[in-house]
Design an enzyme around this catalytic site. Structure first.
Site, PDB file in Angstrom:
ATOM      1  N   TYR A  42       0.818  -1.212   0.000  1.00  7.25           N
ATOM      2  CA  TYR A  42       0.000   0.000   0.000  1.00  7.25           C
ATOM      3  C   TYR A  42       0.855   1.267   0.000  1.00  7.25           C
ATOM      4  O   TYR A  42       0.335   2.365  -0.242  1.00  7.25           O
ATOM      5  CB  TYR A  42      -0.928   0.048   1.218  1.00  7.25           C
ATOM      6  CG  TYR A  42      -1.901  -1.098   1.343  1.00  7.25           C
ATOM      7  CD1 TYR A  42      -2.068  -2.039   0.333  1.00  7.25           C
ATOM      8  CD2 TYR A  42      -2.660  -1.245   2.510  1.00  7.25           C
ATOM      9  CE1 TYR A  42      -2.957  -3.093   0.474  1.00  7.25           C
ATOM     10  CE2 TYR A  42      -3.560  -2.294   2.650  1.00  7.25           C
ATOM     11  CZ  TYR A  42      -3.694  -3.220   1.633  1.00  7.25           C
ATOM     12  OH  TYR A  42      -4.572  -4.264   1.787  1.00  7.25           O
ATOM     13  N   HIS A 100       0.905 -11.646   2.137  1.00  4.15           N
ATOM     14  CA  HIS A 100      -0.151 -10.970   1.371  1.00  4.15           C
ATOM     15  C   HIS A 100      -0.721 -11.866   0.274  1.00  4.15           C
ATOM     16  O   HIS A 100      -1.937 -11.893   0.048  1.00  4.15           O
ATOM     17  CB  HIS A 100       0.417  -9.679   0.775  1.00  4.15           C
ATOM     18  CG  HIS A 100      -0.605  -8.637   0.483  1.00  4.15           C
ATOM     19  ND1 HIS A 100      -0.321  -7.300   0.451  1.00  4.15           N
ATOM     20  CD2 HIS A 100      -1.930  -8.726   0.196  1.00  4.15           C
ATOM     21  CE1 HIS A 100      -1.420  -6.611   0.170  1.00  4.15           C
ATOM     22  NE2 HIS A 100      -2.409  -7.461  -0.004  1.00  4.15           N
TER      23      HIS A 100
END
Length: 269
Positions: A42, A100
């Site tokens: 992010y 992730h």
């Protein structure tokens, strides 16, 4: 493991950065959110850390999640990436550290990166560990590697149009909490007539109905919003109780509509 370990709801921070993210975190904490979800990918860990440092909420009252991106899964790189994440976040530990995405085409063997993840936890840099975007077979393999009750969660896409029933049920049967991301299907829930009808009956919004449905399934949710009223509304949604008939109507909305499906994704269930 109980969902009480993972505060519900969390605040998703994907695509939020800078002053916008700072304001959202301050608003969310003031409203009572205590679970903040970020990730290396992010590129906002530093902003998250700065906002939390400015907050009067003590670190021990927060539940902070970050995730290791799939290009840092080799054990040495994984551990270095975690050190970098902690430095950006301004903390000695995260409450939850996730893989992730599984290594694309198993370029890094799962045992290698999961054992490195466990070593990070044993070093005190993560209180809990988990995975994200893992299939049923991958969850089983992960638990075979690390042992039962080793993983807190599998964070996967869950919303009324992609209900992921088999995966959710399997994770829960193996003791993993399921964390559902994109719970509002990037706004598509607002356009659905069934959700609108149920919302009207409860003097609620379709978004609140979708979040209440998620909670009814025992799934922790991490909606994202930049608006104060939406943050408050998302929190209030978890007090909404849907009837069996309403839950059945929402179950009928499943159409396998997957939004997060990059070219490196696993072969989905």
């Amino acid at each position: 493991m109980s969902t009480t370990t993972l505060p519900n709801p969390g605040l998703g921070t994907f695509r939020l950065k800078g002053d916008t993210l700072t304001q959202v975190i301050h608003d969310a904490l003031a409203l009572g959110y205590r679970h903040i979800d970020t990730a290396q990918m992010y590129e906002n860990e530093q902003d998250v850390g700065a906002a939390l440092a400015e907050s009067e909420v003590p670190r021990e009252s927060l539940f902070l999640t970050t995730k290791v991106w799939h290009d840092r899964l080799e054990p040495g790189a994984l551990k270095e990436s975690v050190r970098e994440s902690l430095e950006r976040l301004g903390t000695d530990y995260v409450d939850l550290l996730l893989i992730h995405w599984p290594s694309p085409e198993d370029a890094v063997p799962m045992a290698d990166y999961l054992n490195a993840l466990r070593e990070v936890r044993e070093a005190g840099q993560a209180r809990h560990i988990g995975v994200s975007n893992f299939t049923i077979a991958q969850v089983d393999k992960a638990l075979e590697i690390l042992g039962p009750e080793s993983l807190l969660t599998n964070q996967v896409e869950v919303h009324p149009f992609l209900q992921n029933r088999d995966l959710v049920a399997h994770c829960q049967s193996r003791g993993l909490t399921v964390t559902g991301y994109m719970p509002l299907a990037v706004g598509k829930v607002m356009e659905d007539k069934t959700l609108a009808r149920i919302a009207e009956a409860h003097d609620a919004t379709p978004a609140q109905v979708a979040l209440a449905w998620t909670r009814a399934r025992g799934v922790v949710t991490i909606p994202s919003s930049t608006k104060h009223e939406h943050l408050a509304s998302n929190l209030a949604a978890l007090d909404l109780t849907l009837s069996e008939e309403e839950l059945a109507a929402i179950a009928a909305l499943d159409r396998g509509e997957r939004i997060a499906d990059p070219d490196f994704a696993p072969d989905w269930d």
